[in-house]
Design an enzyme around this catalytic site. Sequence first.
Site, mmCIF file in Angstrom:
data_model
loop_
_atom_site.group_PDB
_atom_site.id
_atom_site.type_symbol
_atom_site.label_atom_id
_atom_site.label_comp_id
_atom_site.label_asym_id
_atom_site.label_seq_id
_atom_site.Cartn_x
_atom_site.Cartn_y
_atom_site.Cartn_z
ATOM 1 N N HIS A 57 0.838 -0.941 0.068
ATOM 2 C CA HIS A 57 -0.205 0.251 0.188
ATOM 3 C C HIS A 57 1.061 1.440 0.040
ATOM 4 C CE1 HIS A 57 -3.608 2.578 1.783
ATOM 5 N NE2 HIS A 57 -2.617 2.867 1.729
ATOM 6 N N GLU A 58 1.870 1.536 0.916
ATOM 7 C CA GLU A 58 2.648 2.879 1.036
ATOM 8 C C GLU A 58 3.273 2.357 -0.458
ATOM 9 O OE1 GLU A 58 1.617 5.081 2.585
ATOM 10 O OE2 GLU A 58 0.948 3.587 4.946
ATOM 11 N N HIS A 61 1.460 4.349 -2.580
ATOM 12 C CA HIS A 61 1.745 5.866 -3.568
ATOM 13 C C HIS A 61 3.651 6.389 -3.479
ATOM 14 C CE1 HIS A 61 -1.978 6.504 -0.794
ATOM 15 N NE2 HIS A 61 -1.421 5.468 0.250
#
Length: 264
Positions: A57-58, A61
């Site tokens: 998820h990170e 980004h």
Amino acid sequence: MTTAIKRSDRRISPVFLAIAAATTAAGWATWTGFAENTGLAVFLFVTGAWVVSLCLHEYAHARTALHSGDISVGAKGYLTLNPLKYTHALLSIVLPVVFVIMGGIGLPGGAVFIERARIRGRWRHSLISAVGPLTNVAFAIVCTAPFWLDALSGVPLSFRYALAFLALLQVTAALLNFLPVPGLDGYGVIEPWLSRKIRRQVEPFAPFGLLAIFAVLWIPAVNIAFFDAIHALLRGLGIGEPASFCGQSLYRFWQADSPVCVSR
């Protein structure tokens, strides 16, 4: 100012590889019944997979920010998938895991620090925020694929239950993170399109958005309505409530009063 990204800034961290290896081993133990305590194997497998999804998820980004103009993410270690490099490791990893253990809910974490001034274009800013929860959506699709593809023949019950519970965590994380609440990715998607005045007024509340969500979910009526919606989505993906319920029961193996589900 250099625009080069060092090879070491992109190299997958041994920390992430160790987490992935431990998750794989726990998944094998869950599948084969190798572990004497099936619940412990499910706990390690689901927790490990949950941490892997948080790292991805990170990473999503950071990778999107890199291609949008913020080359600083490389030097910060965000492209290595190392959870210890996040701006707030406590918010990114520890608290989401604690929330899973306490309440069986995939609350989203924080945060990689993106230098937004380097990025031009509102669509790019929105995309950087959106790709995180979209990663959880992709993870949920992978977890539920055996169910909606009707490919469960030969899959042990304990592994099915673990996948069902992991899918529940991914769906809750995606849904919560898409809420337009300050501090969450959903707000990050719409923020570039708001007036400067509104952004200034909302900014002081951003650090408390995640805690506010957690507090609201403690309200029984809200909690029931939320999980009714989650289970409706899971049913659409082929996962009945008993499967995710048994997955959570096996996951919380330390609770003597947990309902017993057949695991083999």
